[in-house]
Enzyme design. Structure first.
Site, PDB file in Angstrom:
ATOM      1  N   ASP A 247       0.790  -1.233   0.000  1.00 32.45           N
ATOM      2  CA  ASP A 247       0.000   0.000   0.000  1.00 32.45           C
ATOM      3  C   ASP A 247       0.826   1.290   0.000  1.00 32.45           C
ATOM      4  OD1 ASP A 247      -2.732   1.262   0.579  1.00 32.45           O
ATOM      5  OD2 ASP A 247      -1.591   2.002   2.290  1.00 32.45           O
ATOM      6  N   GLU A 322       1.613  -0.586  -4.858  1.00 29.74           N
ATOM      7  CA  GLU A 322       0.606   0.428  -5.152  1.00 29.74           C
ATOM      8  C   GLU A 322       1.167   1.823  -5.027  1.00 29.74           C
ATOM      9  OE1 GLU A 322      -3.337   2.659  -3.792  1.00 29.74           O
ATOM     10  OE2 GLU A 322      -1.360   2.678  -2.898  1.00 29.74           O
TER      11      GLU A 322
HETATM   12  C1  FRU Z   1      -4.491   3.651  -1.483  1.00 25.98           C
HETATM   13  C2  FRU Z   1      -4.888   3.408  -0.075  1.00 25.98           C
HETATM   14  C3  FRU Z   1      -6.170   4.038   0.393  1.00 25.98           C
HETATM   15  C4  FRU Z   1      -5.877   4.288   1.825  1.00 25.98           C
HETATM   16  C5  FRU Z   1      -4.462   4.757   1.741  1.00 25.98           C
HETATM   17  C6  FRU Z   1      -3.687   4.723   3.010  1.00 25.98           C
HETATM   18  O1  FRU Z   1      -4.064   4.889  -1.781  1.00 25.98           O
HETATM   19  O2  FRU Z   1      -5.002   2.007  -0.025  1.00 25.98           O
HETATM   20  O3  FRU Z   1      -7.311   3.259   0.265  1.00 25.98           O
HETATM   21  O4  FRU Z   1      -6.770   5.231   2.304  1.00 25.98           O
HETATM   22  O5  FRU Z   1      -3.883   3.936   0.779  1.00 25.98           O
HETATM   23  O6  FRU Z   1      -3.431   3.427   3.451  1.00 25.98           O
END
Ligand code: FRU
Ligand code: MG
Ligand code: CA
Length: 613
Positions: A247, A322
């Site tokens: 993430d 991500e």
């Molecule tokens: C992707 C995400 C969001 C979350 C953030 C922090 O950007 O997964 O859904 O709010 O990262 O963990």
């Protein structure tokens, strides 16, 4: 050049010689062998390199105990859906202990299952059952931050030895107007709006949170933090997880005060007058995003999972990273140099490709589509695996951002392009955003950044409404009187059960596509060509000598369009329709003879034609 000529000369002599010895027949055979190259080599691919990966948003997938919240037992009860749909791997948004400020992205205990979702036994059962069905299971690894209710944070705030520097703590700046007050250490703005710094009365210092106040950023310059991340990964790999979606990586590391005269440097101002200082967009995230040091952490993690595989055997454990970033910074997640080769370093197995979310929309033409796809394939390091994401829990759903009529064409693209298809829960049936009123809004981003009039600009709730299983109460998601988010009101016309019964449906197209993806060597191993045949019609060709050529024609516009198929070099007419979008007048098995073809608005057809020679 000279040596090639010589070799050819020698070959020719041998052939002539054999022809003389064995007569005309041998000569003929040799002549054919010489003009036709051997069939292409089909190297085996690793499980993740050509898979269909499905994102589950556990809170909204299936509720087993009637509390209105999706859970692990619910997922277990629907695992057959993935087999039926042709999905190879699932990744689940966080299922760990959490106060649920950001619905699981604020983790208070990285080693425990959140009680609303179930128990460790449930998780183990989910793993076992999935593996029995041949489905890989990935967890969401959230390294950037922890909940302010985590033990790490509580200990750090109390300055417990070993934890003092677990987070980014800093003294406030002097307030020129009030000697009793301090100001945040820098002008950094949180992703959810407001200062990225929060005052701790207890510790008498500010801590950094790039997301919600309750999501404190770990200090990745502290080796103890880095070690703890390995512990967390190892814990879940030991339990049998097949890897992680990782993430929010662009925010992993921020500028080091040591490089800036001992203080946190202000981010430069964007000059965009529509934003106030507390709003995202007021600054340019020079010191808070895409810092070059963060990639080394990712490369370390790759080394770690590779070593884990070496020591423990089994199938490859993967990291899918991500982050929303420009193409240059995104590609660095793959590693540098030839990926998989001897040169360079290796990073994530792939960074998610969000270009279909960030760079394309209902307004895009066929040329935009071709350009955006080719950009990824062009910048990607040699030997790396591409992937295609059309939606997730942070963005409006795919048919809402594009047009409903485009669902099958978009699913075709994601399935027929080289590499990995990523499906967000609901895309297989074309689910659209659900309406969520201000009263029902629970997303922290919407609540922090918006008000009654503007929340819809930020809210991620519409993409998170429960999955539509069938036409019964709550779309078959839950038996509760009230679900955590309302079920979208189109569930009686748009749900999985109906689409399974219907002769033609988005789901049936999706199934046909996954089947094709698994079967066709031209899709797993072939070349690609993607281009616009007009402003409106996109053409993707996948071809591999001796195997069927697969052609996707997709009219991305809102009006019909006629194109000339003689311009598609690899397509041999007549060709056969393999699958077509639900609104198309063409049916499986139809023959396409003519060179001019007219596609209605949003129409997509997948054709099969003779192999290229
Ligand atoms: C992707 C995400 C969001 C979350 C953030 C922090 O950007 O997964 O859904 O709010 O990262 O963990
Ligand atoms: Mg439940
Ligand atoms: Ca960070």
């Amino acid at each position: 050049m000279a040596s090639t000529g010589k070799t050819l000369g020698v070959t020719a002599i041998v052939i002539v010689g054999l022809g003389l010895i064995a007569g005309g027949i041998t000569w003929a055979v040799l002549a054919t062998t010489r003009s036709e190259a051997p069939p292409p080599e089909i190297l085996p691919l690793d499980w993740w390199q050509h898979c269909v990966l499905y994102q589950i948003y556990p809170r909204s997938f299936k509720d087993s105990d009637g509390d209105g919240i999706g859970d692990l037992k619910g997922i277990i009860s629907e695992l057959e859906h993935f087999v039926d749909a042709g999905v190879d791997a699932i990744w689940m948004s966080p299922i760990f202990e959490s106060p649920m400020v950001d619905f699981g992205y604020d983790i208070s205990n990285f080693y425990r299952i959140h009680h609303e979702y179930g128990t460790m036994e449930d998780f183990m059962e989910l793993l076992t059952r999935s593996h029995e069905l041949g489905i890989k299971v990935l967890l969401d690894f959230v390294p950037n931050h922890a909940s302010n209710e985590s033990e790490y944070f509580i200990k750090s705030e109390a300055r417990e030895p070993g934890y003092e520097d677990f987070f980014i703590w800093a003294d406030g700046l002097e307030d020129p107007n009030n000697p009793n007050n301090t100001l945040p250490p820098s002008n950094w703005v949180s992703q959810f709006g407001g200062s990225a710094w929060e005052w701790s009365t207890k510790r008498q210092q500010y801590y950094l949170h790039q997301f919600a106040i309750q999501q404190a950023d770990f200090n990745f310059r502290n080796q103890a933090v880095r070690d703890e991340m390995f512990n967390i990964m190892k814990y879940w790999l030991d339990r049998g997880a097949d890897g992680f979606r990782v993430d929010a990586l662009p925010y992993l590391i921020e500028a080091d005060p040591a490089d800036h005269g001992g203080r946190y440097p202000d981010d430069p101002l964007s000059g965009r007058v529509e934003f106030e200082p507390h709003q995202l967009g007021y600054t340019i995230p020079l010191y808070t995003k895409d810092l070059i040091e963060l990639y080394d952490v990712v490369y370390e993690w790759r080394e770690f999972v590779d070593k884990y595989l070496e020591e423990n055997g089994g199938d490859t454990r993967v990291l899918f990273s991500e982050g929303y970033a420009n193409v240059t910074m995104t590609m660095l997640y793959y590693g540098t140099g030839d990926v998989g080769g001897a040169r360079g370093v290796r990073g994530a197995h792939f960074p998610f490709n969000f270009d279909f979310i960030t760079d394309l929309s209902a307004r895009s033409g066929a040329r935009d589509f071709a350009y955006v796809v080719l950009r990824w394939l062009t910048y990607m390091p040699h030997g790396a695996t591409p992937n295609w994401v059309f939606g997730n829990h942070d963005n409006n759903r795919m048919p809402t951002r594009f047009r409903e009529r485009m669902v099958d064409g978009l699913n075709s693209l994601s399935m027929l392009l080289p590499g990995v298809t990523v499906t967000y829960q609901g895309e297989e049936i074309g689910m659209k955003d659900g309406y969520v009123s201000w009263e029902d809004t629970v997303d922290v981003e919407a609540c922090n950044r918006g008000d009654e009039n503007t929340y819809h600009l930020y809210s991620r709730d519409p993409a998170r409404t429960p999955f539509h299983w069938n036409s019964s109460t709550n779309a078959g998601f839950s038996s509760a009187n009230r679900t955590w988010l309302p079920v979208a009101d189109d569930y009686q016309e748009l749900n999985l059960a109906l689409q399974k019964e219907a002769e033609r449906s988005h789901y049936k197209v999706y199934q046909a596509l996954t089947a094709l993806k698994k079967r066709q060597k031209s899709l797993s191993h072939g070349e690609y060509s993607i281009r616009a045949l007009s402003d409106s019609t996109l053409c993707l060709v996948r071809y591999l000598r001796t195997y069927d050529t697969i052609v996707l024609l997709f009219n991305v516009a809102d009006n019909s369009d006629t194109v000339d198929l003689s311009r598609v070099a690899q397509l041999k007419l007549p060709a056969t329709v393999y699958v077509s979008s639900v609104h198309s007048s063409r049916r499986e098995g139809d023959t396409i003879n003519g060179e001019n073809i007219t596609l209605s608005a949003g129409e997509a057809i997948v054709l099969r034609s003779e192999p290229v020679s």
